[in-house]
Design an enzyme around this catalytic site. Structure first.
Site: not given
Ligand code: ZN
Length: 372
Positions: A166-167, A170, A181, A190, A263, A268
Site C-alpha cells: 500500500h505505502e 503511493h 491527496y 488510497e 481525514d 481513507h
Molecule cells: Zn495510504
C-alpha cells in the site's frame, strides 16, 4: 521531476487516532497525540525531501533495498542495518521490511514490468523502530517508515505485506498520475494503494480471488482490539468496531459517500466504495486478481488519470481500458461496468463501444499530468 504532491500517506487514519486520543486510557491518549504530531512532522518534511534530492544510481530491473534502524529515535533514516546481498538481520522487523519491500518490487516487476517506484530502479529504503511505540507506518515521499506499535492496540507494522505494498504504491502514484491527496481524488489515491497492496500479498502467497481475505492490515491489531484489520475490501465498513479505535467508517456504495473535512476529506473512508468495486470485478474476472482486473486497474492508473481525477473518471477509464485490452462490448468490459454499477457509478453507454476515430479518448480529469 515535476511538482510532487505533499501528503500524509500513513496506514492509520487520523479518525482512528483521534478516537484513540479521546477514548483511550492515559497512555493511549498520549501515544495517539504523539503519533498525530509525528505524522504531521513527517508530512511537513515531504516537500524538502523532493527538493533537489537526486535518486540513488539506478540499476535497471534489479532490486535495491536498504533497511535502517531508528533505534526508537525520530531522526531519519537512522543506522543502516541491512542491504541487498548483505548479512541477514536477526531483527524480525528489519527482515520483514526487507522481504516486504522485495515482494512489492517483484510484484510490479514480474506482473507489470515496472522497475521500482519510479520505473527507473529507485532504491527502496525503509526505517524500522521509528519512535517509541509509534502507532503508524507511512510513505514519507522518499522512504518507508515503520513504528513498533504500542503492543496493546497495534503490533508491529511490518507484519502485513499488504501494508508495505500500500505505502510503496503511493510512491508509484506520485510518479504516474500524481493524484492529489484530498477528497474524492485522495480516496482514489488510497484505493489504488489498497488494490496494489492486496495484489502484492495475493501474488506473494499465490492466492486466488477466492483464497484471499481481502483485508488490508490484517494482524496489526493487538489482542484486546475488536477488529480483524484496518480495512475490508470485500465488505467495507466491517473491519473493526472497538470502544477505543471506533467503528470502521467505510461506505461500500455511493449512496453512503461520507462528506467530511476530516481525514483530508475522507480519503481513507470513501476509498471503500472503489475497493468494493475492485473486489467485485476481480472476483468475477479471476482466478488471480492481478491477471485481468489488476492489469486494467494498473494501466488505467498509469496512463489515464490526471492529478484531479474523481471516482467517475476512474470508473469510466477502467471500462475504456477493459474495452481496449479485451474488446469493446465483450465479457471483461461488461463485468467491469457491472462492478461499477453495483457501487453506484454506472458507465455511460457510449463507453461500451469502440471509439469511432483512431484518436483515442482524452485523459480522465481536469488537470494535465505533471510528472514524467
Ligand atoms: Zn495510504
Amino acid at each position: 521531476m515535476g511538482n510532487i504532491q505533499q501528503s500524509t500517506c500513513s496506514v492509520i487514519p487520523q479518525h482512528m487516532l483521534r478516537h484513540m486520543a479521546l477514548h483511550g486510557d492515559v497512555h493511549q491518549r498520549k501515544r495517539a497525540a504523539e503519533t498525530l504530531s509525528h505524522t504531521a512532522l513527517l508530512t511537513a518534511g515531504r516537500a524538502a525531501f523532493f527538493r533537489g534530492v537526486p535518486h540513488a544510481a539506478a540499476v535497471p530491473h534489479e532490486k535495491q533495498r536498504r533497511i535502517f534502524d531508528a533505534g526508537g529515535e525520530t531522526s531519519l533514516p537512522g543506522m543502516l542495518v541491512m542491504t541487498e546481498g548483505g548479512t541477514r538481520s536477526t531483527d524480525i522487523e528489519v527482515r520483514e521490511a526487507f522481504d516486504g519491500s522485495g515482494a512489492v518490487y517483484d510484484f510490479f516487476d514480474k506482473v507489470f514490468g515496472r522497475d521500482s517506484i519510479d520505473d527507473r530502479g529507485m532504491q527502496l529504503d525503509s526505517t524500522v523502530h521509528y519512535g517509541v511505540h509509534f502507532d503508524n507506518a507511512m510513505w514519507n515521499g522518499k522512504q518507508m517508515v515503520f513504528g513498533d506499535g504500542d503492543g496493546k492496540l497495534f503490533k508491529r507494522f511490518t507484519s502485513d505485506v499488504a501494508i508495505v505494498g500500500h505505502e510503496l504504491a503511493h510512491g508509484i502514484t506520485q510518479y504516474t498520475s500524481a493524484l492529489k491527496y484530498q477528497g474524492e481524488t485522495g480516496a482514489l489515491n488510497e484505493h489504488i494503494s489498497d488494490a496494489s497492496g492486496i495484489m502484492v500479498k495475493q501474488f506473494l502467497l499465490n492466492q486466488s480471488v477466492t483464497d484471499s481475505d481481502w483485508y488490508i492490515g490484517v494482524g496489526l491489531f493487538g489482542p484486546g482490539v475488536h477488529g480483524i484489520a484496518i480495512r475490508s475490501m470485500m465488505h467495507p465498513g466491517t473491519a473493526y468496531d472497538d470502544p477505543i479505535l471506533g467503528k470502521d467508517p467505510q461506505p461500500a456504495h455511493m449512496r453512503d459517500y461520507v462528506r467530511t473535512s476530516d481525514d483530508n476529506g475522507g480519503v481513507h473512508i470513501n476509498s471503500g466504495i472503489l475497493n468494493r468495486a475492485f473486489f467485485l470485478a476481480a472476483s468475477r474476472l479471476g482466478p488471480f486478481s492481478w491477471v485481468i482486473a489488476g492489469k486494467i486497474w494498473y494501466e488505467t492508473a498509469k496512463f489515464k488519470l490526471r492529478p484531479r481525477s474523481g471516482f467517475q473518471d476512474f470508473a469510466n477509464a477502467t471500462v475504456i481500458t477493459a474495452g481496449e485490452k479485451f474488446g469493446f462490448g465483450g465479457a471483461v468490459q461488461r463485468i467491469v461496468a457491472e462492478a461499477w454499477a453495483k457501487v453506484g457509478l454506472p458507465t455511460p453507454p457510449g463507453l461500451m463501444q469502440a471509439p469511432a476515430s483512431g484518436l483515442g479518448r482524452p485523459l480522465a480529469g481536469k488537470t494535465a499530468a505533471i510528472i514524467n
